[in-house]
Structure formats: structure tokens, C-alpha cells
Design a protein around this motif. Structure first.
Motif, mmCIF file in Angstrom:
data_model
loop_
_atom_site.group_PDB
_atom_site.id
_atom_site.type_symbol
_atom_site.label_atom_id
_atom_site.label_comp_id
_atom_site.label_asym_id
_atom_site.label_seq_id
_atom_site.Cartn_x
_atom_site.Cartn_y
_atom_site.Cartn_z
ATOM 1 N N TYR A 7 0.854 -1.179 0.000
ATOM 2 C CA TYR A 7 0.000 0.000 0.000
ATOM 3 C C TYR A 7 0.890 1.229 0.000
ATOM 4 O O TYR A 7 1.823 1.334 0.803
ATOM 5 C CB TYR A 7 -0.884 -0.028 1.238
ATOM 6 N N GLN A 54 2.066 4.359 3.655
ATOM 7 C CA GLN A 54 2.429 3.640 4.861
ATOM 8 C C GLN A 54 2.594 4.600 6.041
ATOM 9 O O GLN A 54 3.162 5.681 5.897
ATOM 10 C CB GLN A 54 3.736 2.889 4.641
ATOM 11 N N GLY A 64 -3.599 4.548 -4.221
ATOM 12 C CA GLY A 64 -4.165 3.374 -3.589
ATOM 13 C C GLY A 64 -5.617 3.509 -3.175
ATOM 14 O O GLY A 64 -6.185 2.573 -2.602
ATOM 15 N N ARG A 65 -6.248 4.656 -3.437
ATOM 16 C CA ARG A 65 -7.633 4.871 -3.028
ATOM 17 C C ARG A 65 -8.457 5.360 -4.207
ATOM 18 O O ARG A 65 -7.976 6.118 -5.041
ATOM 19 C CB ARG A 65 -7.725 5.899 -1.896
ATOM 20 N N ARG A 75 -9.266 -3.542 7.958
ATOM 21 C CA ARG A 75 -9.079 -3.801 6.529
ATOM 22 C C ARG A 75 -7.595 -3.965 6.207
ATOM 23 O O ARG A 75 -6.819 -3.007 6.344
ATOM 24 C CB ARG A 75 -9.652 -2.650 5.703
ATOM 25 N N MET A 79 -4.515 -3.699 4.061
ATOM 26 C CA MET A 79 -4.187 -2.906 2.890
ATOM 27 C C MET A 79 -3.091 -3.556 2.055
ATOM 28 O O MET A 79 -2.976 -3.297 0.863
ATOM 29 C CB MET A 79 -3.756 -1.504 3.313
ATOM 30 N N ASP A 80 -2.256 -4.347 2.704
ATOM 31 C CA ASP A 80 -1.239 -5.151 2.030
ATOM 32 C C ASP A 80 -0.872 -6.273 2.994
ATOM 33 O O ASP A 80 -1.632 -6.565 3.931
ATOM 34 C CB ASP A 80 -0.027 -4.307 1.593
#
Length: 310
Positions: A180, A183, A253-254, A294, A296-297
Motif C-alpha cells: 500500500y 504507509q 491506492g484509493r 481492513r 491494505m497489504d
């Protein structure tokens, strides 16, 4: 990068267009409610809170471009060279006088400095600094802001070395999804929190001496000034205290739009997180929420907030 930075500095102060709207009471009222500021002088005297200076000249999602600031070319060049991560590091504001209802401000931007490349816990990057001055219609400066960001190249989190992770902790080695891009900085003050999210726990830092809870985590108790600290487990429920819907700029990433909320916990602290699993038009102040975790990675798990029944 240094050559482009020098060119942007040489441009000096570049003025934008006057604000689309004058300072008005409804916006001041919304600001006061969101900030919990009960000072009556603003509405009674027709004054804007000084910290609202930036509000009056924000363009908005569908605003027509009216020329770029000296910062834009610098940010575009950094992004193109892989320095896509960004974190604000400094924001110093100076207020010369109150702005009154009905005034229309103009913002002027001056690019000040680019320092780097420098190695940081987030990755290698550049510190970019610029100044913004807000002028009245009479060309009087009413407020100034020095703003500095770190534009960094997100490190390869698949390697054995992960900047920011405590050295006594082994990194995960399970191959999987791409890292992600946004970070968090993990250090001795915050490592406990991120370890908790990986375990499905919402951990709130507390003073080991007086018991005061605090969030975000920090090295010093604001009540008794003790450096002894521990943490407690939150229930994972809360209510939405405030929120914004983020449309622009794009976030690595969003997918936009998304909701960023300030959630008030029954433990007495507030935490920032995304509100998910709810149509944006149904998000309301005071709605009951519960935490959800959630991934993310392969390493990062973010706490987010989803509606709960009362």
C-alpha cells in the motif's frame, strides 16, 4: 530537481485569482461547529476565525483552473520521478488581523526551498517548502502560512528491511499483494497501535501513572507529564463527530470519493478513520459506528468505521 526548484524560487510570489466568494457567516458557523469553538465574538462581531484563512480561497472540486502556483510544477516533477508519497511536516501560521464578513481575499504563493534527497523513516525524499500570503482587497496582508511537505519514494516493503519498524520485530515474509503506497511512520510511540490493528484490537495509549488516555499516541502524558505509558483496549464503538468527503486530489491506492471521519469513542478520545460500507449521502454527524479492520497489504491493517445499529 535542484534546477527546477531554483526556477520556481526565482518566480517569486505568484498571486492567484480573488476568492470566488466573500467571507460569510454560514461558513464561519460551520467551522465553529466542527471545531467545537464556542467563542461568541466571531458571530457577534462578524469576524472570521484566523485559522480559516485558507478556507476562503480553496477552489473546490469543479473550479476552473486560473493559472498554476509555483508549487504545482514542483509537485508534478517529483511525482513523475517516483516521489509519490506525501506527508506534511510543518505548518506555521501568522495572523496580522481578523478578516471581516464581506471581505474577499486573494492568496499569493511563493516557493521557498527544496531540500534533498534525504533518507527518512518513510523513504528517500525531498522536503518542499512554500509560503502563502492572503491579501485583502486593499492589498493588505491579513495572514501568512509556511507549509512544508516531505515528498518521498515509497520503499520496497518486500525487502527484509522496513524503515520505521522496530528493529526487534521480524517483518512478514508472506508474498502477496503490492505494498500500500501510504504507509504510516511506525516508531516507539506508535508501534503498539499498529501491532494492535494487526491483531484486530483498537489500542488506546494511556499513562501508566495517572491513567490518562490519549490519541494520537505520544511520548508524554499531557496531564502529569509522565513518560511511563501503557495501553488499553477500546470497545471498538463510537459516534461520528465530524467528517469530510474527499474528492480531489487523487490519493494513491484509493478510489475517490471517500469519507474521512473523526470518530468519538466512549473512552473519551477521538480517532480519525475512513467511514466505509455506507453510501456517502447517508453519512451523518452523530451516527453510531463500529470499527472494522481492513488489510491494505501483507503488513498494514487499517482500522475503519462502519455503521452499527443503536
Amino acid at each position: 530537481m535542484t534546477e527546477l526548484a531554483a526556477k520556481q524560487v526565482a518566480l517569486g510570489e505568484v498571486r492567484g485569482a480573488p476568492a470566488a466568494d466573500p467571507v460569510d457567516v454560514p461558513m464561519i458557523r460551520h467551522w465553529l461547529a466542527a471545531m467545537g469553538d464556542a467563542n461568541p465574538v466571531y458571530l457577534e462581531e462578524g469576524l472570521a476565525p484566523p485559522a480559516m484563512a485558507q478556507v476562503w480561497t480553496m477552489q473546490g472540486l469543479r473550479a476552473e483552473a486560473k493559472g498554476s502556483s509555483p508549487v504545482d510544477a514542483m509537485m508534478t516533477a517529483l511525482n513523475a520521478r517516483g516521489y509519490t508519497g506525501v506527508v506534511a511536516t510543518n505548518c506555521e501560521q501568522t495572523y496580522h488581523r481578523y478578516v471581516r464578513v464581506g471581505e474577499r481575499l486573494t492568496a499569493a504563493t511563493r516557493f521557498a526551498d527544496l531540500a534533498g534527497p534525504k533518507r527518512t523513516a518513510l523513504g528517500v525524499g525531498y522536503f518542499a517548502t512554500w509560503n502563502i500570503t492572503w491579501y485583502s482587497e486593499d492589498d493588505e496582508p491579513v495572514a501568512e502560512m509556511l507549509f512544508r511537505v516531505l515528498k518521498f519514494r515509497p520503499p520496497d516493503r518486500t525487502s527484509d528491511h522496513e524503515p520505521g519498524r522496530p528493529p526487534d520485530r521480524e517483518p512478514d515474509r508472506t508474498p502477496g499483494r503490492e505494498p500500500y503506497p501510504l504507509q504510516p511512520a511506525i516508531n516507539q510511540d506508535t508501534a503498539f497501535f499498529w501491532e494492535g490493528t494487526r491483531r484486530g484490537e483498537l489500542r488506546i495509549q494511556s499513562c501508566a501513572d495517572c491513567g490518562e488516555l490519549r490519541h494520537p499516541p505520544g511520548p508524554l502524558c499531557p496531564r502529569c507529564r509522565s513518560t511511563n505509558r501503557t495501553h488499553t483496549l477500546a470497545t471498538g464503538t463510537g459516534t461520528l463527530y465530524s467528517y469530510v468527503v474527499h474528492h480531489h486530489p487523487p490519493v494513491p491506492g484509493r478510489a475517490v470519493p471517500f469519507v474521512v471521519g473523526v470518530v468519538e469513542l466512549p473512552e473519551g478520545v477521538r480517532i480519525v478513520g475512513n467511514v466505509v460500507d455506507c453510501p456517502i449521502e447517508e453519512v451523518t454527524i452523530g451516527m453510531p459506528l463500529r470499527v472494522t479492520y481492513r488489510p491494505m497489504d501483507d503488513r498494514l491493517v487499517l482500522p475503519m468505521w462502519t455503521p452499527r445499529e443503536q
